[in-house]
Write a protein that holds these residues in place. Structure first.
Motif, PDB file in Angstrom:
ATOM      1  N   LEU A   1       0.839  -1.203   0.000  1.00 39.21           N
ATOM      2  CA  LEU A   1       0.000   0.000   0.000  1.00 39.21           C
ATOM      3  C   LEU A   1       0.872   1.251   0.000  1.00 39.21           C
ATOM      4  O   LEU A   1       0.625   2.194  -0.752  1.00 39.21           O
ATOM      5  CB  LEU A   1      -0.926  -0.004   1.218  1.00 39.21           C
ATOM      6  CG  LEU A   1      -1.753   1.260   1.438  1.00 39.21           C
ATOM      7  CD1 LEU A   1      -2.708   1.486   0.269  1.00 39.21           C
ATOM      8  CD2 LEU A   1      -2.513   1.169   2.749  1.00 39.21           C
ATOM      9  N   ARG A   2       1.919   1.256   0.813  1.00 38.70           N
ATOM     10  CA  ARG A   2       2.824   2.416   0.866  1.00 38.70           C
ATOM     11  C   ARG A   2       3.467   2.682  -0.498  1.00 38.70           C
ATOM     12  O   ARG A   2       3.608   3.831  -0.910  1.00 38.70           O
ATOM     13  CB  ARG A   2       3.900   2.202   1.924  1.00 38.70           C
ATOM     14  CG  ARG A   2       3.391   2.345   3.325  1.00 38.70           C
ATOM     15  CD  ARG A   2       4.525   2.214   4.358  1.00 38.70           C
ATOM     16  NE  ARG A   2       3.959   2.062   5.672  1.00 38.70           N
ATOM     17  CZ  ARG A   2       3.897   0.921   6.348  1.00 38.70           C
ATOM     18  NH1 ARG A   2       4.406  -0.189   5.852  1.00 38.70           N
ATOM     19  NH2 ARG A   2       3.346   0.883   7.548  1.00 38.70           N
ATOM     20  N   ASP A   3       3.847   1.614  -1.196  1.00 39.87           N
ATOM     21  CA  ASP A   3       4.461   1.786  -2.515  1.00 39.87           C
ATOM     22  C   ASP A   3       3.468   2.367  -3.521  1.00 39.87           C
ATOM     23  O   ASP A   3       3.817   3.238  -4.316  1.00 39.87           O
ATOM     24  CB  ASP A   3       5.022   0.456  -3.029  1.00 39.87           C
ATOM     25  CG  ASP A   3       6.313   0.050  -2.325  1.00 39.87           C
ATOM     26  OD1 ASP A   3       6.936   0.894  -1.658  1.00 39.87           O
ATOM     27  OD2 ASP A   3       6.694  -1.131  -2.453  1.00 39.87           O
ATOM     28  N   VAL A   4       2.241   1.909  -3.488  1.00 37.29           N
ATOM     29  CA  VAL A   4       1.217   2.433  -4.397  1.00 37.29           C
ATOM     30  C   VAL A   4       0.952   3.907  -4.076  1.00 37.29           C
ATOM     31  O   VAL A   4       0.871   4.742  -4.980  1.00 37.29           O
ATOM     32  CB  VAL A   4      -0.082   1.598  -4.316  1.00 37.29           C
ATOM     33  CG1 VAL A   4      -1.217   2.283  -5.058  1.00 37.29           C
ATOM     34  CG2 VAL A   4       0.144   0.206  -4.866  1.00 37.29           C
ATOM     35  N   LEU A   5       0.834   4.232  -2.806  1.00 38.55           N
ATOM     36  CA  LEU A   5       0.615   5.627  -2.414  1.00 38.55           C
ATOM     37  C   LEU A   5       1.804   6.502  -2.810  1.00 38.55           C
ATOM     38  O   LEU A   5       1.627   7.644  -3.245  1.00 38.55           O
ATOM     39  CB  LEU A   5       0.345   5.724  -0.915  1.00 38.55           C
ATOM     40  CG  LEU A   5      -0.987   5.135  -0.461  1.00 38.55           C
ATOM     41  CD1 LEU A   5      -1.028   5.029   1.058  1.00 38.55           C
ATOM     42  CD2 LEU A   5      -2.160   5.943  -0.990  1.00 38.55           C
ATOM     43  N   LEU A   6       3.007   5.965  -2.685  1.00 37.01           N
ATOM     44  CA  LEU A   6       4.204   6.697  -3.096  1.00 37.01           C
ATOM     45  C   LEU A   6       4.144   7.002  -4.593  1.00 37.01           C
ATOM     46  O   LEU A   6       4.422   8.129  -5.024  1.00 37.01           O
ATOM     47  CB  LEU A   6       5.462   5.907  -2.758  1.00 37.01           C
ATOM     48  CG  LEU A   6       6.791   6.503  -3.232  1.00 37.01           C
ATOM     49  CD1 LEU A   6       7.006   7.904  -2.681  1.00 37.01           C
ATOM     50  CD2 LEU A   6       7.941   5.574  -2.846  1.00 37.01           C
ATOM     51  N   LYS A   7       3.748   6.013  -5.394  1.00 44.75           N
ATOM     52  CA  LYS A   7       3.646   6.250  -6.835  1.00 44.75           C
ATOM     53  C   LYS A   7       2.567   7.289  -7.154  1.00 44.75           C
ATOM     54  O   LYS A   7       2.752   8.129  -8.032  1.00 44.75           O
ATOM     55  CB  LYS A   7       3.383   4.943  -7.580  1.00 44.75           C
ATOM     56  CG  LYS A   7       4.660   4.099  -7.678  1.00 44.75           C
ATOM     57  CD  LYS A   7       4.511   2.958  -8.625  1.00 44.75           C
ATOM     58  CE  LYS A   7       4.420   3.447 -10.054  1.00 44.75           C
ATOM     59  NZ  LYS A   7       4.249   2.335 -11.002  1.00 44.75           N
ATOM     60  N   LEU A   8       1.461   7.260  -6.432  1.00 46.36           N
ATOM     61  CA  LEU A   8       0.424   8.269  -6.644  1.00 46.36           C
ATOM     62  C   LEU A   8       0.923   9.658  -6.249  1.00 46.36           C
ATOM     63  O   LEU A   8       0.594  10.651  -6.895  1.00 46.36           O
ATOM     64  CB  LEU A   8      -0.849   7.908  -5.883  1.00 46.36           C
ATOM     65  CG  LEU A   8      -1.642   6.734  -6.452  1.00 46.36           C
ATOM     66  CD1 LEU A   8      -2.761   6.322  -5.491  1.00 46.36           C
ATOM     67  CD2 LEU A   8      -2.211   7.066  -7.827  1.00 46.36           C
TER      68      LEU A   8
END
Length: 154
Positions: free
Chosen positions: A74-81
């Motif tokens: 989840l943190r990685d997806v949020l980072l990409k967003l």
């Protein structure tokens, strides 16, 4: 008031409220399906406006992965967003929670830096990330943070 109620943040929506899912999001060729679904889940949470920190939000992990414990992906997806400027960390609420902005289109570099002065440091750190896709996105964003040569000439 419980301890949990004292540290509530918020998710603010920047865009056209009449457009439930922005066409630009769906048509984006730079976002994965997972990232698009995460954006939609964050938007759903913005309607409830009671989130402490998206990166540790079990409700968001549950929505995205059917598992409230899957916080690392989840943190990685949020980072990409955040790197892609679909999501902005806007600071902290008075109660200590984190304020986020979710955009209905890619925000300009100037707007993101105005909302999140730490964005350049986030991009620089992400340029060294373990995941290649995150590293590439950050490295492609770094030149956008530099002053324009035309602006320097004036």
């Amino acid at each position: 008031m419980s301890n949990h109620d004292q540290d509530i943040g918020a998710v603010l929506f920047f865009g056209n409220p009449m457009e439930v899912i922005p066409r630009r999001l769906i048509a984006s060729t730079t976002l994965t399906h997972e990232e698009k679904v995460c954006w939609m889940a964050v938007k759903v949470l913005s309607e409830h406006n009671r989130v402490r920190d998206l990166e540790t939000c079990p409700q968001l992990a549950q929505m995205l992965y059917n598992d409230p414990e899957r916080l690392e992906p989840l943190r990685d997806v949020l980072l990409k967003l955040r790197l892609g400027r679909w999501l902005t960390r806007c600071g902290e609420s008075v109660s200590g929670g984190t304020l986020y902005g979710v955009h209905d289109e890619v925000a300009s570099i100037e707007e993101v830096i105005r909302l999140d002065p730490d964005y350049p440091a986030l991009v620089a750190a992400a340029a060294e990330h373990d995941r290649e896709d995150i590293r590439q996105l950050a490295q492609a964003t770094l030149p956008l943070l530099l002053p324009s040569p035309v602006a320097d000439a004036g």
